[in-house]
Write a protein that holds these residues in place. Structure first.
Motif, PDB file in Angstrom:
ATOM      1  N   ASP A   1      10.749  64.145  83.704  1.00 42.10           N
ATOM      2  CA  ASP A   1      11.984  63.183  84.518  1.00 42.10           C
ATOM      3  C   ASP A   1      12.038  61.291  83.992  1.00 42.10           C
ATOM      4  O   ASP A   1      12.910  60.550  83.543  1.00 42.10           O
ATOM      5  CB  ASP A   1      11.465  62.328  85.479  1.00 42.10           C
ATOM      6  N   THR A   2      11.218  60.906  82.217  1.00 44.71           N
ATOM      7  CA  THR A   2      11.633  60.134  81.600  1.00 44.71           C
ATOM      8  C   THR A   2      13.242  59.297  81.447  1.00 44.71           C
ATOM      9  O   THR A   2      13.152  58.452  81.912  1.00 44.71           O
ATOM     10  CB  THR A   2      10.477  60.680  81.171  1.00 44.71           C
ATOM     11  N   LEU A   3      13.610  60.124  80.800  1.00 41.74           N
ATOM     12  CA  LEU A   3      15.003  59.926  80.268  1.00 41.74           C
ATOM     13  C   LEU A   3      15.906  59.375  81.746  1.00 41.74           C
ATOM     14  O   LEU A   3      17.033  59.064  81.717  1.00 41.74           O
ATOM     15  CB  LEU A   3      15.061  60.678  79.573  1.00 41.74           C
ATOM     16  N   ALA A   4      16.196  60.173  82.331  1.00 42.37           N
ATOM     17  CA  ALA A   4      16.439  60.518  83.619  1.00 42.37           C
ATOM     18  C   ALA A   4      16.162  59.077  84.442  1.00 42.37           C
ATOM     19  O   ALA A   4      17.338  58.435  84.717  1.00 42.37           O
ATOM     20  CB  ALA A   4      15.661  61.372  84.564  1.00 42.37           C
ATOM     21  N   LEU A   5      15.037  58.367  84.585  1.00 46.04           N
ATOM     22  CA  LEU A   5      14.637  56.931  85.375  1.00 46.04           C
ATOM     23  C   LEU A   5      14.809  56.219  83.801  1.00 46.04           C
ATOM     24  O   LEU A   5      15.185  55.218  84.492  1.00 46.04           O
ATOM     25  CB  LEU A   5      13.206  57.231  85.077  1.00 46.04           C
ATOM     26  N   LEU A   6      14.951  56.299  82.613  1.00 45.05           N
ATOM     27  CA  LEU A   6      15.740  55.779  82.475  1.00 45.05           C
ATOM     28  C   LEU A   6      16.831  54.589  82.065  1.00 45.05           C
ATOM     29  O   LEU A   6      17.429  54.151  82.439  1.00 45.05           O
ATOM     30  CB  LEU A   6      15.314  55.784  80.892  1.00 45.05           C
TER      31      LEU A   6
ATOM     32  N   ILE B   1       9.404  53.172  83.365  1.00 45.14           N
ATOM     33  CA  ILE B   1       9.698  51.091  84.413  1.00 45.14           C
ATOM     34  C   ILE B   1       9.250  50.429  84.197  1.00 45.14           C
ATOM     35  O   ILE B   1       9.487  49.292  83.909  1.00 45.14           O
ATOM     36  CB  ILE B   1      10.395  51.482  85.634  1.00 45.14           C
ATOM     37  N   LYS B   2       7.755  50.358  84.826  1.00 43.44           N
ATOM     38  CA  LYS B   2       6.986  49.487  85.181  1.00 43.44           C
ATOM     39  C   LYS B   2       6.985  48.093  83.598  1.00 43.44           C
ATOM     40  O   LYS B   2       6.871  47.579  83.264  1.00 43.44           O
ATOM     41  CB  LYS B   2       5.512  50.114  85.348  1.00 43.44           C
ATOM     42  N   GLU B   3       6.741  49.477  82.332  1.00 43.27           N
ATOM     43  CA  GLU B   3       6.386  48.495  81.422  1.00 43.27           C
ATOM     44  C   GLU B   3       7.688  48.569  80.865  1.00 43.27           C
ATOM     45  O   GLU B   3       7.582  46.832  79.903  1.00 43.27           O
ATOM     46  CB  GLU B   3       6.260  50.386  79.931  1.00 43.27           C
ATOM     47  N   VAL B   4       9.099  48.906  80.725  1.00 41.75           N
ATOM     48  CA  VAL B   4      10.113  47.749  80.517  1.00 41.75           C
ATOM     49  C   VAL B   4      10.695  47.095  81.407  1.00 41.75           C
ATOM     50  O   VAL B   4      10.818  45.936  81.035  1.00 41.75           O
ATOM     51  CB  VAL B   4      11.754  48.945  81.156  1.00 41.75           C
ATOM     52  N   GLU B   5      10.115  47.057  82.874  1.00 45.78           N
ATOM     53  CA  GLU B   5      10.176  45.635  83.412  1.00 45.78           C
ATOM     54  C   GLU B   5       8.923  44.869  82.873  1.00 45.78           C
ATOM     55  O   GLU B   5       9.016  43.571  82.959  1.00 45.78           O
ATOM     56  CB  GLU B   5       9.811  46.114  85.183  1.00 45.78           C
ATOM     57  N   ARG B   6       7.964  44.865  82.032  1.00 45.25           N
ATOM     58  CA  ARG B   6       6.761  43.921  82.023  1.00 45.25           C
ATOM     59  C   ARG B   6       7.561  43.316  80.513  1.00 45.25           C
ATOM     60  O   ARG B   6       6.991  42.329  80.260  1.00 45.25           O
ATOM     61  CB  ARG B   6       5.867  44.969  81.420  1.00 45.25           C
TER      62      ARG B   6
END
Length: 307
Positions: A59-64, A30-35
């Motif tokens: 949990d990568t997919l769930a967080l995305l 999520i930090k990478e997506v935000e960046r």
């Protein structure tokens, strides 16, 4: 073209598509997506981010999925099974709507805040087809083994393509989607996909510009396996040059065999006239066979390109 759900009007085509492979990156994805989104929002380019989960076991997919509604330009794509980074990048590029495609990683290693800079360089110069972030240091695991191995393979690639290559397998790059489409079928599923795209562009006279970038230590666990991936890396370099220019690989070997065989033939005749040892015959025959294969492979390449 995708339709707007509210009024049925076509959605505007974005300038840029960022393909973000995600595999077991729950601590930082999520930090990478935000960046990435913050950098693109600050630019004047329209964009989309394809966050592709490659069948993560955490949990990568769930967080995305949770974050997707919060980011207007993010689309989450989930794979049913692990296909590898090359498969993610290939399918992501095929699904991309942007004229310019950016490849990067979600492990906090690349300076993704510089993506707009790479895109602007590519958009401003029609004479180049790809901009690659050339790393100024190696920060991965097995550094003492990786650095000399990568240097050797890079020098082989430079020799075979007659082109200086500051960074052969950087994961941060921007390129024209329409130029890349004919070469996507050549991408292997693993890490050497970025090397393949570099060699495909260089072998077909598509200019590449290299921009120095910093490279940070990876966040999380590396998926790189030195012996297996280094072998595949070297094999892919040879395979790509064979695919586009087989004479570069085979003809030097043929000439060396013929030259050594001819020198040994002269030596044999001086030492014992009219006597021809088996090893001399083998050298000359092997040289002729390899030369014939080189010419045949080159003929196939030329007929394929001309069809």
């Amino acid at each position: 073209m995708p339709q707007n759900e509210e009024d049925g009007a076509p959605e505007p085509t974005p300038d840029v598509t960022i393909v973000l492979p995600c595999y077991n990156e729950q601590e930082h994805v999520i930090k990478e997506v935000e960046r990435v989104c913050a950098a693109m929002d600050a630019s004047d380019r329209s964009y989309e981010v394809l966050a592709v989960d490659d069948a993560s076991t955490d949990d990568t997919l769930a967080l995305l999925r949770e974050a997707e509604p919060l980011f207007e330009h993010v689309r989450v794509v989930a794979f049913g099974h692990n296909g590898g980074a090359g498969t993610v990048r290939r399918l992501g590029t095929q699904r991309a709507r942007g004229r310019i495609v950016v490849w990067t990683d979600a492990d906090m290693t690349y300076p993704n805040e510089r993506i707009p800079e790479l895109v602007d360089m590519l958009a401003a110069d029609p004479g180049i087809d790809q901009v690659v972030g050339a790393r100024n240091q190696e920060s991965g695991s097995h550094r003492l083994l990786r650095v000399p191995m990568k240097w050797l393979i890079r020098k082989i690639a430079e020799r075979l393509t007659n082109t200086p290559i500051p960074d052969l397998n950087s994961g941060l790059r921007a390129f024209r989607r329409d130029v890349s489409l004919p070469y996507l079928r050549l991408l292997p599923p693993g890490f050497s996909c970025v090397t393949t795209l570099t060699l495909a562009f260089l072998s077909n006279q598509h200019p590449i510009r290299y921009v120095p970038i910093d490279y940070a230590k990876r966040s999380g666990t590396s998926k790189f396996h030195f012996v297996r991936d280094a072998y595949r890396y070297l094999l892919q370099v040879l395979r790509m040059v064979m695919y586009f220019n087989p004479l570069k690989v085979l003809m030097p070997l043929a000439l060396w065999l013929l030259g050594i065989g001819a020198a040994k033939f002269v030596f044999d005749q001086v030492r014992e006239p009219l006597y021809l040892p088996n090893n001399t015959v083998m050298l000359l025959t092997s040289g002729l066979i390899v030369a014939a294969l080189a010419l045949l492979a080159d003929l196939i390449v030329r007929s394929r390109d001309g069809s």
